[in-house]
Design a protein around this motif. Structure first.
Motif, mmCIF file in Angstrom:
data_model
loop_
_atom_site.group_PDB
_atom_site.id
_atom_site.type_symbol
_atom_site.label_atom_id
_atom_site.label_comp_id
_atom_site.label_asym_id
_atom_site.label_seq_id
_atom_site.Cartn_x
_atom_site.Cartn_y
_atom_site.Cartn_z
ATOM 1 N N PRO A 38 -25.350 58.752 19.395
ATOM 2 C CA PRO A 38 -26.733 58.901 18.932
ATOM 3 C C PRO A 38 -26.836 59.265 17.456
ATOM 4 O O PRO A 38 -26.138 60.167 16.973
ATOM 5 N N HIS A 39 -27.747 58.593 16.771
ATOM 6 C CA HIS A 39 -27.905 58.785 15.331
ATOM 7 C C HIS A 39 -29.272 58.279 14.891
ATOM 8 O O HIS A 39 -29.956 57.583 15.634
ATOM 9 N N TYR A 40 -29.643 58.637 13.690
ATOM 10 C CA TYR A 40 -30.834 58.093 13.040
ATOM 11 C C TYR A 40 -30.394 57.104 11.969
ATOM 12 O O TYR A 40 -29.348 57.260 11.349
ATOM 13 N N ASP A 41 -31.211 56.092 11.735
ATOM 14 C CA ASP A 41 -30.922 55.170 10.641
ATOM 15 C C ASP A 41 -31.411 55.713 9.306
ATOM 16 O O ASP A 41 -30.891 55.351 8.256
ATOM 17 N N MET A 42 -32.414 56.573 9.333
ATOM 18 C CA MET A 42 -32.996 57.098 8.092
ATOM 19 C C MET A 42 -32.500 58.519 7.857
ATOM 20 O O MET A 42 -31.943 59.153 8.740
ATOM 21 N N THR A 83 -35.933 49.189 10.772
ATOM 22 C CA THR A 83 -34.658 48.580 11.175
ATOM 23 C C THR A 83 -34.927 47.308 11.965
ATOM 24 O O THR A 83 -35.787 47.291 12.855
ATOM 25 N N LEU A 84 -34.196 46.264 11.646
ATOM 26 C CA LEU A 84 -34.182 45.046 12.455
ATOM 27 C C LEU A 84 -32.763 44.863 12.962
ATOM 28 O O LEU A 84 -31.822 44.778 12.180
ATOM 29 N N VAL A 120 -34.468 43.313 17.910
ATOM 30 C CA VAL A 120 -35.277 44.502 18.133
ATOM 31 C C VAL A 120 -35.706 45.039 16.772
ATOM 32 O O VAL A 120 -34.899 45.106 15.846
ATOM 33 N N PHE A 121 -36.975 45.406 16.660
ATOM 34 C CA PHE A 121 -37.506 45.907 15.395
ATOM 35 C C PHE A 121 -38.233 47.218 15.640
ATOM 36 O O PHE A 121 -38.982 47.341 16.604
ATOM 37 N N LYS A 133 -30.490 44.942 9.651
ATOM 38 C CA LYS A 133 -31.177 44.826 8.367
ATOM 39 C C LYS A 133 -32.029 46.068 8.193
ATOM 40 O O LYS A 133 -32.879 46.365 9.046
ATOM 41 N N TRP A 134 -31.774 46.805 7.109
ATOM 42 C CA TRP A 134 -32.530 48.020 6.844
ATOM 43 C C TRP A 134 -33.456 47.786 5.662
ATOM 44 O O TRP A 134 -33.015 47.495 4.542
#
Length: 203
Positions: free
Chosen positions: A81-85, A107-108, A138-139, A170-171
């Motif tokens: 588990p993590h965050y992209d931001m 995130t895409l 997934v977006f 894709k961020w």
């Protein structure tokens, strides 16, 4: 995209929160490659075409987006588990991408190849479980409309039990999105944007 990525695959890294440097971590088991639209000849044209499609699908500007990241998850490959931001609004946010790009607004995630078993994407606090499906995407938005991190976007890539999973991330960064996603003062407002583009999953 998988063929373009294969010669450039290396063990996946993460940012060390204390040093800010990239390093290997046991909680992320995969190989990654970054694909630039400046790649030569046909390779660059392919990446640019994919980027245009992602920009059209999300209606977000690509100017401050990161390079396309292709990930290969083999047997037992996973991402805890993590965050992209960045979850803290400080100067470190500026180091996530191009100069003054800001935090990762969205995130895409595209499934390039589904495994035989395992490899689901789960949102641990949002209550969603998505099974990988080839050619599905997934977006989701990582930030609330007022710019604060959306903590319900914490997610993980479950271990691959059989086969191989390929995905591409894709961020998009917050800068240059002012006309496509203007700021909103409602702190906890959430837009129902997350979806699988093959129509099998919507919220």
């Amino acid at each position: 995209m998988m063929e373009l990525a294969q010669p450039h695959l290396n063990r996946a890294t993460v940012h060390n929160k204390n040093t800010g440097k990239l390093e290997n971590a046991e909680y992320r088991v995969s190989k990654t490659a970054w694909l630039d639209d400046d790649m030569t000849e046909d390779k660059g044209r392919i990446v640019r075409r994919i980027n245009r499609r992602m920009e059209d699908a999300t209606e977000l500007s690509h100017d401050y987006a990161e390079l396309d990241q292709v990930n290969n998850y083999g047997m037992a490959g996973q991402y805890e588990p993590h965050y992209d931001m960045k979850t803290l609004r400080d100067i470190k946010v500026q180091k996530l991408g191009p100069s003054e790009a800001g935090n990762r607004v969205a995130t895409l995630l595209i499934y390039l190849q589904e495994p035989v078993d395992g490899g689901a994407t789960i949102f641990t606090d949002g209550g969603a479980r998505l099974l990988p499906k080839k050619n599905a995407a997934v977006f989701w938005y990582n930030l609330l409309p007022n710019g604060d991190p959306d903590l319900l976007t914490r997610h993980a890539g479950c271990p691959v039990l059989a086969g191989t999973k390929w995905v591409m991330n894709k961020w998009f960064h917050v800068n240059d999105q002012i006309f496509t996603r203007p700021c909103d003062l409602q702190q906890f407002k959430r837009e129902k944007e997350a979806k699988l583009y093959n129509g099998q999953y919507t919220t």
